[in-house]
Write an enzyme that holds these catalytic residues in place. Structure first.
Site, PDB file in Angstrom:
ATOM      1  N   LYS A 298     -63.056  50.506 -26.731  1.00 50.04           N
ATOM      2  CA  LYS A 298     -63.536  49.813 -25.535  1.00 50.04           C
ATOM      3  C   LYS A 298     -63.513  50.812 -24.362  1.00 50.04           C
ATOM      4  O   LYS A 298     -62.523  51.497 -24.170  1.00 50.04           O
ATOM      5  CB  LYS A 298     -62.640  48.606 -25.243  1.00 50.04           C
ATOM      6  CG  LYS A 298     -63.219  47.613 -24.259  1.00 50.04           C
ATOM      7  CD  LYS A 298     -62.464  46.283 -24.295  1.00 50.04           C
ATOM      8  CE  LYS A 298     -63.126  45.248 -23.393  1.00 50.04           C
ATOM      9  NZ  LYS A 298     -62.457  43.927 -23.470  1.00 50.04           N
ATOM     10  N   GLU A 385     -57.784  28.131 -27.495  1.00 54.01           N
ATOM     11  CA  GLU A 385     -57.451  27.083 -26.523  1.00 54.01           C
ATOM     12  C   GLU A 385     -56.974  25.803 -27.213  1.00 54.01           C
ATOM     13  O   GLU A 385     -56.063  25.131 -26.716  1.00 54.01           O
ATOM     14  CB  GLU A 385     -58.669  26.786 -25.641  1.00 54.01           C
ATOM     15  CG  GLU A 385     -58.999  27.881 -24.625  1.00 54.01           C
ATOM     16  CD  GLU A 385     -59.813  29.030 -25.209  1.00 54.01           C
ATOM     17  OE1 GLU A 385     -60.193  28.952 -26.393  1.00 54.01           O
ATOM     18  OE2 GLU A 385     -60.064  29.998 -24.482  1.00 54.01           O
ATOM     19  N   ARG A 413     -63.031  23.481 -24.615  1.00 53.38           N
ATOM     20  CA  ARG A 413     -62.929  23.752 -26.055  1.00 53.38           C
ATOM     21  C   ARG A 413     -61.761  22.987 -26.696  1.00 53.38           C
ATOM     22  O   ARG A 413     -61.682  22.843 -27.904  1.00 53.38           O
ATOM     23  CB  ARG A 413     -62.782  25.255 -26.272  1.00 53.38           C
ATOM     24  CG  ARG A 413     -62.847  25.647 -27.686  1.00 53.38           C
ATOM     25  CD  ARG A 413     -63.274  27.028 -27.964  1.00 53.38           C
ATOM     26  NE  ARG A 413     -64.704  27.265 -27.946  1.00 53.38           N
ATOM     27  CZ  ARG A 413     -65.212  28.445 -28.298  1.00 53.38           C
ATOM     28  NH1 ARG A 413     -64.402  29.417 -28.646  1.00 53.38           N
ATOM     29  NH2 ARG A 413     -66.508  28.655 -28.270  1.00 53.38           N
TER      30      ARG A 413
END
Ligand SMILES: Cc1ncc(C[n+]2csc(CCOP(=O)(O)OP(=O)(O)O)c2C)c(N)n1
Ligand SMILES: CC(=O)[C@@H](O)[C@H](O)COP(=O)(O)O
Ligand SMILES: [Mg+2]
Length: 655
Positions: A298, A385, A413
């Site tokens: 990244k 979540e 969610r």
């Protein structure tokens, strides 16, 4: 000591990079016309172009830097847009956008009328599926793959999913069904060993094993060479089995092989000489669903991003040469997130029962501060979540005071977990709901437009909304002291209004609002941070001879019924306003008014809420103006309601 900089040539001013190959590869068919040996240069030009563009727009940088080579390889090998390329989350799709005809609009990114920061079907035929909430790509790709299989088409569906997104249950639900797709489904696991924060959980450890043991890799390569040699027949099958065994042993392959995928990896996701032939083989030879495990970095290729702890996941505008971001000067009002975090740390300091849970958003929710102060009482569960909410319910059932700190949009969610595991059992889970209301640059996928609607409708739930940062401090304390059942408090993205923070938090009376400004003719019932605009509107209305009361109701549930009755009985117009869609605070006030016949006296009530559309990205101020939820919108609503002579209320003008 001599000054080493003396005599050193001054750093040349930054110039936008030359991109001769990228100029030729405006869309993938043109990219595919390039020679394989040109792809490396193309990737370098693409990376430079992306850094230049994001330096003037801000946005998500680190993830895209990590998939520059992968984007080139995927569009080179697969016949996009016929082959469907689906990016998980989509925050890493800037290289993809540049390669698919949107380079000329990249500098409009995340601005009103400009490109979205995520993939969008409406934006390009190369975006077969919209994203932004994570872990949806494999399900979507499976849909495309099966559709192709049923219609007899030749096309493949390729899902590119990160190691962070792979920590969400939805990814496994999809993989559990992948066998159906045969060789039309390809999953590229982009493993950069990062989520927004470092990844958590067993999966990341499992994947990390893939490229850690050198011994393992040496043996595996030896076996692989053996399997390739022209062996006498009786040895071929055992050599192949040995290769299979080593290819999957502890490399993350077993898990995926057991789920029915042909696992390939881990491979270097920045090496086009490896990526392209492997993708070509899989395109042409795979017999069933295939998962390629690519290892990337990244922030790759941009030193300030590589050196940053967050790998420049999300950045504001920055100086390309130094990487220095143009952040606002310190000294302004604190962010709501920071106020929430400090208030929760204060509660936890006093109360050992306080524990905090984040779903892969420690910095976004401010729980990184809590994590530093109480490492044993802070849990980052990954992008999960649903698990976060029910995990909190378990903690509450055992007498702890769990705080689930989850953005409004991401809490969507876990709705059934809120209903089924928390509210029905009336367990005292605290919900710290950040990014409530319109969020600006992230646009419709991240707007926190619905939490008042979806929470205040639930029995046992208490719903609070902070009008400013001082109120937020009081509400954190109030929620922490509330053990009678679930309680949620919402607050927006961004900075407070600049009111002083209380030295000692107040325990608010549940269901009680407050009058902030006394008037006679118009009463504005505000929930949340629209209070500032309501007060501005009241000044303007007063100047028009319309004396206006402003009340901060603080609670969408339970309502302060006594205050509402009193204001309805003593004012001609009552107006509610909230940073939430229909079915929220205003609806509950209207229900009370109709249940109690408050409308029978000719009282005029108007509810102001977010419009029934998914508003596009822009600045929050422009988004609220577009929604009519600013002072001007409030004034106009009141004048129109009163058919006030200063407003042309003829049919034509009412539009
Ligand atoms: C359901 C959901 N929860 C949280 C987020 C916030 N979020 C955006 S990107 C990200 C990390 C994704 O990690 P990974 O998939 O590894 O992608 P990378 O940034 O490493 O390329 C998170 C948590 C989200 N987009 N969706
Ligand atoms: C891509 C994603 O979902 C997150 O990075 C999100 O954009 C963060 O939002 P904030 O910038 O409001 O924390
Ligand atoms: Mg990652």
């Amino acid at each position: 000591m001599t000054d080493k900089t003396q005599g050193a040539a001054p750093t040349p001013p930054y110039r936008r990079p030359e991109t001769p190959l990228l100029d030729k590869a405006v869309i993938p068919p043109q990219l595919r016309a390039l020679k394989p040996e040109q792809l490396r240069q193309l990737a370098d030009e693409l990376r430079a172009e992306m850094i230049d563009a994001v330096s003037v727009t801000g946005g998500h940088l680190g993830a895209g830097l990590g998939v520059v080579e992968l984007s080139v390889a995927l569009h080179y090998v697969f016949n996009t847009p016929d082959d469907k390329l689906i990016w998980d989350v989509g925050h890493q799709a800037y290289p993809h956008k540049i390669l698919t005809g949107r380079r000329d609009r990249m500098r409009t990114l995340r601005q009103g009328g400009g490109l979205s920061g995520f993939t969008r079907r409406s934006e390009s035929e190369y975006d077969p599926f919209g994203a932004a909430h994570s872990s949806t790509s494999i399900s979507a790709a499976l849909g495309f793959a099966i559709a192709n299989k049923l219609s007899g088409g030749p096309n493949k569906a390729i899902a590119v999913i990160g190691d962070g997104a792979m920590s969400a249950g939805m990814a496994y639900e999809a993989m559990n069904n992948a066998r159906e797709a045969g060789n039309r489904l390809i999953v590229v696991l982009n493993d950069n060993d990062m989520s927004i924060a470092p990844p958590v959980g067993a999966l990341s450890a499992y994947l990390a094993r893939a490229y850690s043991s050198n011994t393992f890799l040496e043996i595996r390569d030896a076996v692989r060479q053996l399997a390739k040699k022209a062996l006498p027949e009786p040895l071929k099958a055992p050599a192949k089995r040995a290769d299979e065994f080593f290819r999957t042993l502890g490399t993350g392959g077993t898990l995926f092989e057991e789920l029915g995928f042909y696992y390939v990896g881990p491979i270097d996701g920045h090496n086009l000489d490896v990526l392209v032939p492997i993708l070509e083989n899989i395109r042409d030879a795979a017999e069933g669903p295939c998962l390629i495990h690519v290892v990337t970095k990244k922030g790759k290729g941009y030193a300030p991003a590589e050196a940053a702890a967050d790998k420049y996941h999300g950045v504001v505008k920055f100086d390309v040469v130094t990487g220095k971001q143009h952040k606002p000067a310190p000294g302004g009002p604190p962010s709501y997130t920071g106020v929430f975090a400090d208030a929760l740390v204060a509660e936890a300091t006093r109360d050992p029962r306080v524990v905090a849970i984040t779903a892969a958003m420690p910095s976004g929710t401010g729980l990184d501060k809590f994590q530093k102060a109480f490492p044993d009482r802070c849990f980052d569960v990954g992008i999960a979540e649903q698990h976060a909410v029910t995990f909190a319910a378990g903690l509450a059932a055992e007498g702890f005071r769990p705080w689930a700190a989850i953005y409004s949009t991401f809490l969507q969610r876990a709705y059934d977990q809120v209903v089924h595991d928390v509210c029905i059992q009336n367990l005292p889970v605290r919900f710290g709901i950040d990014r409530a209301g319109l969020v600006g640059a992230d646009g419709s996928t991240h707007a926190g437009s619905f939490d008042v609607t979806y929470l205040a409708t639930l029995p046992n739930m208490v719903v609070m909304a902070a009008a400013d940062e001082a109120e937020l401090v009081h509400m954190v304390h109030t929620a922490n002291e509330y053990d009678a059942g679930p309680i949620a408090l919402r607050y927006p993205r961004g900075e407070g209004v600049g009111v002083p923070l209380p030295a000692t938090p107040e325990k608010l009376e549940i269901g009680k609002g407050r009058i902030v400004r006394e008037g006679k003719k118009v009463a504005i019932l505000s929930l949340g941070t629209r209070l500032a605009e309501a007060l501005k509107a009241a000044d303007e209305l007063d100047a028009k001879g319309l004396s206006t009361t402003v009340a901060d109701l603080r609670f969408a549930k339970p309502l302060d019924e006594a205050l509402i009755r009193k204001l309805c009985a003593s004012h001609e117009v009552v107006l509610t306003i909230e940073e939430n869609a229909i079915g929220g605070f205003g609806a509950h006030v209207l229900t009370l008014a109709s249940d109690e016949g408050l409308l029978d006296t000719g009282l005029k009530i108007r509810t102001m809420r977010l419009p029934d559309v998914f508003q596009e990205h822009d600045s929050p101020a422009k988004q609220y103006a577009e929604a009519g939820l600013d002072a001007a919108g409030i004034v106009k609503t009141v004048l129109t309601t009163l058919r006030h002579n200063s407003v042309d209320v003829s049919e034509g003008a009412r539009a």
